[in-house]
Design a protein around this motif. Structure first.
Motif, mmCIF file in Angstrom:
data_model
loop_
_atom_site.group_PDB
_atom_site.id
_atom_site.type_symbol
_atom_site.label_atom_id
_atom_site.label_comp_id
_atom_site.label_asym_id
_atom_site.label_seq_id
_atom_site.Cartn_x
_atom_site.Cartn_y
_atom_site.Cartn_z
ATOM 1 N N CYS A 261 0.845 -1.201 0.000
ATOM 2 C CA CYS A 261 0.000 0.000 0.000
ATOM 3 C C CYS A 261 0.874 1.242 0.000
ATOM 4 N N TRP A 263 0.102 4.139 0.978
ATOM 5 C CA TRP A 263 -0.139 4.997 2.150
ATOM 6 C C TRP A 263 0.510 4.384 3.399
ATOM 7 N N ARG A 264 0.121 3.212 3.714
ATOM 8 C CA ARG A 264 0.755 2.411 4.750
ATOM 9 C C ARG A 264 0.960 3.140 6.088
ATOM 10 N N LYS A 265 -0.020 3.966 6.428
ATOM 11 C CA LYS A 265 0.140 4.724 7.684
ATOM 12 C C LYS A 265 -0.988 4.440 8.666
ATOM 13 N N CYS A 266 -2.066 3.831 8.208
ATOM 14 C CA CYS A 266 -3.223 3.656 9.087
ATOM 15 C C CYS A 266 -2.830 2.784 10.282
ATOM 16 N N PHE A 268 -4.409 1.050 12.422
ATOM 17 C CA PHE A 268 -5.104 -0.208 12.717
ATOM 18 C C PHE A 268 -4.756 -1.299 11.712
ATOM 19 N N CYS A 269 -4.001 -0.953 10.672
ATOM 20 C CA CYS A 269 -3.869 -1.843 9.521
ATOM 21 C C CYS A 269 -2.583 -2.675 9.585
ATOM 22 N N ASP A 307 -4.193 -2.878 -2.567
ATOM 23 C CA ASP A 307 -4.725 -2.348 -1.309
ATOM 24 C C ASP A 307 -5.339 -0.980 -1.569
HETATM 25 S S1 SF4 Z 1 -5.973 0.741 5.687
HETATM 26 FE FE1 SF4 Z 1 -3.990 -0.208 5.211
HETATM 27 S S2 SF4 Z 1 -4.145 -0.686 3.048
HETATM 28 FE FE2 SF4 Z 1 -5.777 0.798 3.482
HETATM 29 S S3 SF4 Z 1 -4.889 2.807 3.067
HETATM 30 FE FE3 SF4 Z 1 -4.560 2.393 5.229
HETATM 31 S S4 SF4 Z 1 -2.527 1.469 5.303
HETATM 32 FE FE4 SF4 Z 1 -3.188 1.326 3.189
#
Ligand code: SF4
Length: 949
Positions: A261, A263-266, A268-269, A307
């Protein structure tokens, strides 16, 4: 190398992982063969020699080919009922192929009641006992020849999903036994997750020769003697998928434009903790690869499985516009490009069918704490834009993270409702804490799923917003907010035809209270659609004409009072499959279904069984139902027999509805968007249950107060149409009050209904004013201001005055006496009834003068008068009323007009009178009814003083 993709995964599109591996191997001159054992195993199971277990499965077996063909036909996807029925049929076939006491296999699920995919020892046991696996014959019959023919020592198993784990290991165990020289290499998404555990200690060594974490291309090439390769991006090879028979109305191919991904910052993910580097290529290159793939394999639709598709690639697609030779859908983030309407239009022109969007929360503070990088004002714009250009939106919400509390969840609910017109599909999920994420350091964690391979933990929520409360919120608050809001009823009932159909969950319970990742709530944007209900009446006796279905009329009336429109009444015989099918169809059309009949103790009482089949549940002995039955039997000193006990076997998820007046408990359950209330067929039991248990539940579903304010008036002497005309303008004068009529010859009930609320007194006053207006308009034709029957009004007057009554009847044949004695307490005032049909009886019993009969005839005011006076004298009552007339259909001995009646009345103070009435009915029953009513009305008016002597 031979690459296998094992069951059970969705059968609507080919697997991507093995297609990428195949491309990498071939590009490096390594011979490779791919077998999608998932789709092959699926076809194998349903093509076996199967034996039907019930009428439904017999029909499914007979139509096996047609079912498969239908599910591959786009036409099916324009009829949601048929679509669901076909999915149900197919799952039914799968259930015939397995030992259902141990396994559950559907197109989206694999469960083994003895082994868990979260425990390594169970997986090893699955390998050791592979001969018991439902796919064992498939391994023997279809995979054995393939593996035997393939020279390479390596067999690869791609294990991506939990539903594949036990079968994958059974397959590995079977290979180990049958091909001891082969080496097994296992990789895929699930294997990668296991191996990312710091405590992973390779429990499968000895069974699996090599396990690969993350992308498999480079390590596999390394293993096969091609070390040093660094290339990460390939164009997948779907040659193996050409004639596989995927269960989809279109050819859908998965394609990944990036690795990981961007973004890879969330917070919870699990993606955040991913150790493999994110990788992409220039958007123009990705687009070229995509077009090359499309050129070679000619898909109808491309499923971008990233993703999150990158903004750059979206722009590339938008630029290409109508030249993109396929339709497509995929996951995107709420990026600012999408706030541009023109850009959205370009995406639509490039074939975009649907965008899946992870919103997670409708509370900005929560999004910020999650590090989502999403602004809600942008979300609003984007959802609106996508809706505007005709791109479906599929929005994911996540509840129960450590960043959210109850109040934030309510904010999310409010946000979602406010954007309801722009959301086509909702997916509600409950948060699972990734076991080895950084977040666990700040939280008090607990075991969640037992097993050394479990990937998630439960935790003590910092705000006390624990998992149970979250589920309750979704079940009760979130779910219950939809039925009260017609905006969330279905208007777009179908997924886009080219979307892989089995992403629609086949288990149809709790679509709103979802806790899994693929539960969906479908919604619509038709906010003004009223709640609709259907009625289902079951029983051969209704279809054979042995019984008149009066229940449906009663239920329609009750629903009307609640402001609910009944859209359909269905009658079905005692046939489990037919009732099951109807229940399923109704569950997708209506919000409420009231079902009557079929709850008794005999074999032909099949409602519970049919509902259980529709729910895909078992019947269980419901302890609450059994307790209620025991109480009923004990109170009457009866013994509860095993036959009666059958009535307490209800579908697993059913809730009991108490039956105070009979043995059969009712039950309710939810299927799809519809609440079902199953009640007994005996009218008195059904009516009690409807009023005591069901009506309050329906009002709760409506989101309305459970109290209804009602005023009833009984009207006699006017046609229904005339009543309607006299009350014209009511709705304008009294908004919010529902006006209803119910004709029950010869009287009409006029009903005013208003929902009670906190401002109850105000509502009562307003309703009283409306009642006064109605009474004025209808004048003297109102015989009861409280909705009582004529005979009850007469009874009340007599009781109030402490007076008594006798009746002398000829043409009404005892009907007046019957009506009067129907009123509880009538023994206080009713003394005598004389049915003096023959002239001789009139003379002998009532003392009518024979000369009166000779000169005037039996149907004459004088005769009626003497009958009344005689009855009063014989009974010693205060009042007496008499009838003598021609009920028809033929004329009487005096050739008087059919419908003629003479009514006599004798009362206190020497009152003695008689009147003649002529009615125009040719129907004997109607005449008798109106004669009796007229006699009672004459009496009532004298009793109340409305008419004096
Ligand atoms: S939830 Fe996970 S896969 Fe989705 S944007 Fe956030 S980091 Fe990327």
């Amino acid at each position: 190398m031979l690459l296998l993709f094992p069951p059970v995964a969705k059968p609507c599109e080919p697997p991507a992982g093995v297609a990428y591996l195949a491309a990498a191997l071939q590009e490096n001159n390594i011979e490779c063969c791919v077998s999608d054992a998932n789709i092959q195993g699926f076809h194998y199971l349903i093509r076996q020699n199967l034996t039907a277990t019930d009428s439904w499965s017999a029909r499914a077996l007979k139509n096996r080919d047609a079912i498969l063909a239908d599910l591959q036909d786009p036409g099916l996807y324009t009829n949601e009922d048929r679509y669901h029925q076909r999915v149900y049929d197919l799952n039914k076939l799968l259930s015939l192929a397995v030992d259902t006491t141990r396994f559950k296999v559907t197109m989206s699920d694999y469960t083994d009641r003895q082994l868990s995919p979260l425990r390594s020892r169970d997986l090893i046991k699955s390998a050791d006992t592979c001969r018991f696996n439902p796919f064992f014959s498939f391994f023997e019959d279809q995979l054995k020849p393939v593996i035997s023919q393939w020279d390479s020592p390596w067999v690869g198993i791609s294990l991506c999903y939990l539903n594949q784990a036990l079968v994958s290991f059974a397959l590995a165990g079977w290979i180990r036994k049958n091909f001891p020289d082969k080496k097994i290499v296992m990789g895929g998404g699930l294997v990668s997750s296991w191996m990312s555990r710091p405590d992973f200690n390779h429990p499968f060594s000895g069974l699996i020769d090599h396990m690969i974490a993350g992308e498999g291309e480079i390590p596999l090439l390394d293993l096969l003697g091609k070390p040093g390769t660094t290339k990460r991006h390939y164009v997948p090879d779907f040659e193996f998928a050409d004639k596989a028979g995927y269960i989809s109305p279109a050819r859908v191919l998965p394609f990944r434009t990036t690795i990981g991904c961007y973004w890879r910052k969330c917070r919870f993910c699990p993606e955040k903790a991913e150790t493999h580097a994110y990788s992409t290529q220039r958007a123009s290159r990705v687009l070229a690869d995509t077009l090359a793939l499309a050129h070679r394999f000619q898909p109808d639709t491309m499923h971008f499985i990233d993703d999150a598709m990158t903004p750059a690639f979206l722009r590339a697609l938008a630029r290409t516009g109508p030249r993109v030779p396929f339709t497509w859908y995929g996951f995107v983030r709420f990026e600012k490009d999408l706030a541009d309407l023109t850009f959205c239009r370009q995406l639509k022109r490039s074939g975009c069918l649907m965008l899946k969007l992870g919103l997670e929360s409708g509370d900005q503070a929560v999004l910020d704490r999650m590090n989502k990088g999403t602004r809600l004002d942008l979300v609003s714009r984007i959802l609106e834009n996508l809706h505007h250009v005709g791109i479906f939106t599929y929005v994911y919400l996540l509840f129960g993270t450590q960043f959210e509390d109850r109040s934030s969840a309510h904010t999310t609910l409010a946000f979602t409702r406010a954007h309801a017109p722009y959301i086509d599909y909702l997916n509600l999920a409950v948060f699972n804490l990734p076991r080895f994420s950084e977040e666990t350091k700040d939280l008090e964690t607990r075991e969640f799923y037992q097993g050394d391979l479990s990937l998630y933990l439960n935790f003590v929520h910092p705000a006390g917003w624990d998992r149970k409360q979250v589920k309750q919120f979704l079940d009760k608050t979130f779910k219950n907010s939809w039925p009260s809001d017609p905006g969330f009823e279905k208007i777009r009932p179908f997924f886009p035809p080219t979307m892989p159909c089995f992403s629609i969950r086949t288990g149809r319970k709790n679509q709103i209270t979802s806790t899994g990742s693929d539960n969906k709530l479908k919604k619509t944007s038709n906010r003004d659609e009223p709640m609709t209900a259907e009625i289902l009446s079951t029983g051969d006796e209704v279809l054979l004409g042995d019984l008149v279905d009066t229940n449906s009329a009663f239920l329609c009336d009750r629903l009307k009072q609640m402001g609910i429109r009944v859209s359909q009444i269905t009658v079905k015989g005692d046939d489990v499959a037919a009732v099951c099918e109807t229940v399923m169809a109704i569950s997708r059309r209506a919000k409420i279904c009231l079902a009557t009949g079929g709850l008794g103790p005999t074999r032909d009482d099949i409602t519970a069984q049919a509902c259980a089949e529709a729910l895909e549940e078992s019947l269980i002995l419901n302890s609450a139902a059994l307790a209620s039955m025991k109480t009923y039997f004990d109170r009457r000193g009866f013994e509860l027999t095993p036959d009666n006990e059958k009535q307490a076997w209800l579908p697993d998820s059913a809730q009991v509805l108490e039956n105070k007046y009979g043995t059969a408990p009712g039950f309710s359950f939810q299927l799809n968007q519809c609440w079902f209330f199953c009640m007994p067929g005996v009218p008195s039991e059904m009516k009690q249950m409807m009023d005591a248990c069901v009506a309050p539940r329906i009002q709760a579903i409506q989101g309305k107060p459970t109290r209804l304010l009602i005023r009833r008036f009984t009207v006699f002497g006017l046609h229904e149409s005339r009543v309607g005309t006299l009350l014209t303008g009511f709705e304008d004068l009294f908004p919010g009050i529902r006006l209803g009529f119910r004709a029950s010859f010869p009287v009409i009930e006029v009903k005013l209904v208003r929902d009670g609320d906190e401002a109850g007194n105000e509502a009562e006053t307003f309703l009283d004013r409306a009642g006064q207006w109605v009474a004025r308009q209808l004048g003297s034709k109102v015989v009861s201001m409280t909705g009582l029957s004529l005979e009850a009004e007469v009874g009340q007057c007599l009781a109030r005055k402490g007076q008594t009554l006798a009746v002398a009847e000829s043409c009404t044949g005892g009907l007046i006496a019957h009506l009067i004695t129907q009123v509880p307490g009538s023994s206080d005032y009713f003394l005598l009834s004389a049915v003096t049909y023959a002239n001789s009886a009139k003379i002998k019993v009532l003392g009518v003068n024979p000369q009166t009969l000779d000169t005037c005839g039996a149907v004459h005011e004088n005769t009626a008068l003497e009958m009344a006076v005689g009855a009063r004298q014989v009974a010693g009552s205060d009042w007496a009323v008499s009838t003598t007339g021609i009920a028809g259909p033929g004329g009487g001995p005096t050739l008087k007009q059919v419908g003629t009646v003479c009514i006599g009345l004798a009362g206190p103070g020497g009152l003695a009178l008689a009147k003649k009435f002529e009615f125009k009915f040719d129907d004997r029953e109607k005449n008798k009814k109106i004669f009796a009513a007229m006699a009672l009305e004459l009496l009532r008016r004298h009793l109340t003083g409305e008419i004096s002597a």
